[in-house]
Design a protein around this motif. Sequence first.
Motif, PDB file in Angstrom:
ATOM      1  N   ILE A   6      40.444  36.057  27.850  1.00  0.00           N
ATOM      2  CA  ILE A   6      39.245  35.638  27.160  1.00  0.00           C
ATOM      3  C   ILE A   6      38.027  35.663  27.613  1.00  0.00           C
ATOM      4  O   ILE A   6      37.687  34.825  28.279  1.00  0.00           O
ATOM      5  N   TRP A   7      36.899  36.321  27.282  1.00  0.00           N
ATOM      6  CA  TRP A   7      35.361  36.140  27.305  1.00  0.00           C
ATOM      7  C   TRP A   7      34.645  35.049  26.466  1.00  0.00           C
ATOM      8  O   TRP A   7      34.833  34.971  25.712  1.00  0.00           O
ATOM      9  N   PRO A   8      34.210  34.114  27.477  1.00  0.00           N
ATOM     10  CA  PRO A   8      33.442  33.324  26.257  1.00  0.00           C
ATOM     11  C   PRO A   8      32.695  33.612  25.238  1.00  0.00           C
ATOM     12  O   PRO A   8      31.510  34.629  25.429  1.00  0.00           O
ATOM     13  N   THR A   9      31.669  33.333  24.560  1.00  0.00           N
ATOM     14  CA  THR A   9      31.493  33.818  23.289  1.00  0.00           C
ATOM     15  C   THR A   9      29.920  34.042  24.475  1.00  0.00           C
ATOM     16  O   THR A   9      28.600  33.350  25.238  1.00  0.00           O
ATOM     17  N   ASN A  10      29.092  35.667  24.253  1.00  0.00           N
ATOM     18  CA  ASN A  10      28.155  35.889  23.764  1.00  0.00           C
ATOM     19  C   ASN A  10      27.885  36.414  25.514  1.00  0.00           C
ATOM     20  O   ASN A  10      26.768  37.252  26.072  1.00  0.00           O
ATOM     21  N   LEU A  21      37.697  38.970  44.579  1.00  0.00           N
ATOM     22  CA  LEU A  21      38.768  39.926  44.738  1.00  0.00           C
ATOM     23  C   LEU A  21      39.056  40.283  45.694  1.00  0.00           C
ATOM     24  O   LEU A  21      40.472  40.493  45.644  1.00  0.00           O
ATOM     25  N   HIS A  22      38.998  39.014  46.664  1.00  0.00           N
ATOM     26  CA  HIS A  22      39.595  38.693  47.731  1.00  0.00           C
ATOM     27  C   HIS A  22      41.251  37.730  47.301  1.00  0.00           C
ATOM     28  O   HIS A  22      41.755  38.305  47.502  1.00  0.00           O
ATOM     29  N   LEU A  23      41.045  36.946  45.831  1.00  0.00           N
ATOM     30  CA  LEU A  23      42.433  35.906  46.067  1.00  0.00           C
ATOM     31  C   LEU A  23      42.580  36.245  44.789  1.00  0.00           C
ATOM     32  O   LEU A  23      43.309  35.739  44.446  1.00  0.00           O
ATOM     33  N   ALA A  24      41.652  37.864  43.707  1.00  0.00           N
ATOM     34  CA  ALA A  24      42.865  37.837  42.524  1.00  0.00           C
ATOM     35  C   ALA A  24      42.226  36.638  41.621  1.00  0.00           C
ATOM     36  O   ALA A  24      43.306  36.573  40.828  1.00  0.00           O
ATOM     37  N   ASP A  25      40.876  35.942  41.358  1.00  0.00           N
ATOM     38  CA  ASP A  25      40.587  35.170  40.511  1.00  0.00           C
ATOM     39  C   ASP A  25      39.679  35.413  40.002  1.00  0.00           C
ATOM     40  O   ASP A  25      37.834  35.572  40.270  1.00  0.00           O
ATOM     41  N   THR A  26      40.188  35.633  38.327  1.00  0.00           N
ATOM     42  CA  THR A  26      38.788  35.792  37.587  1.00  0.00           C
ATOM     43  C   THR A  26      38.160  34.493  37.131  1.00  0.00           C
ATOM     44  O   THR A  26      37.091  35.514  36.048  1.00  0.00           O
ATOM     45  N   ARG A  27      37.874  33.631  37.464  1.00  0.00           N
ATOM     46  CA  ARG A  27      36.857  32.359  37.441  1.00  0.00           C
ATOM     47  C   ARG A  27      36.027  33.117  38.085  1.00  0.00           C
ATOM     48  O   ARG A  27      35.118  32.442  37.975  1.00  0.00           O
ATOM     49  N   ALA A  28      35.872  33.526  38.845  1.00  0.00           N
ATOM     50  CA  ALA A  28      34.885  34.416  40.439  1.00  0.00           C
ATOM     51  C   ALA A  28      34.279  35.347  39.390  1.00  0.00           C
ATOM     52  O   ALA A  28      34.305  35.801  40.387  1.00  0.00           O
TER      53      ALA A  28
END
Length: 79
Positions: A6-10, A21-28
Motif C-alpha cells: 500500500i502506497w502512502p497518500t499522495n 533491489l539488492h535486498l528486495a526491500d520495498t521500504r527502500a
Amino acid sequence: MTATLIWPTNVTARFLTRTGLHLADTRATVDITDTNGRTIATCRPCGWTTDHDTAYRHQVLEKAQHHADGCTALPNPNA
Ligand SMILES: [Zn+2]
C-alpha cells in the motif's frame, strides 16, 4: 517483495533504490508526491530530496531515478 504494498497518500510514483533491489526491500524507495503545484522527490532511507514546479515533473523523476540507482542507504529498521 510485496506486489500489493500500500502506497502512502499522495505518492504518485516510486523508485526502488539500489539497496531495495539488492535486498528486495520495498521500504527502500524514492517517493514522488505532487501537491500544491510542486513535485517532490524524497528518498526514504537517506532523506535526500529535490523538488520543482509540477510543470517540470519529468526533471524531478529523472533526478529521483538517478538517485535511486546509486543510493545504498539502508532503511531504518525502527521506522
Ligand atoms: Zn537515498
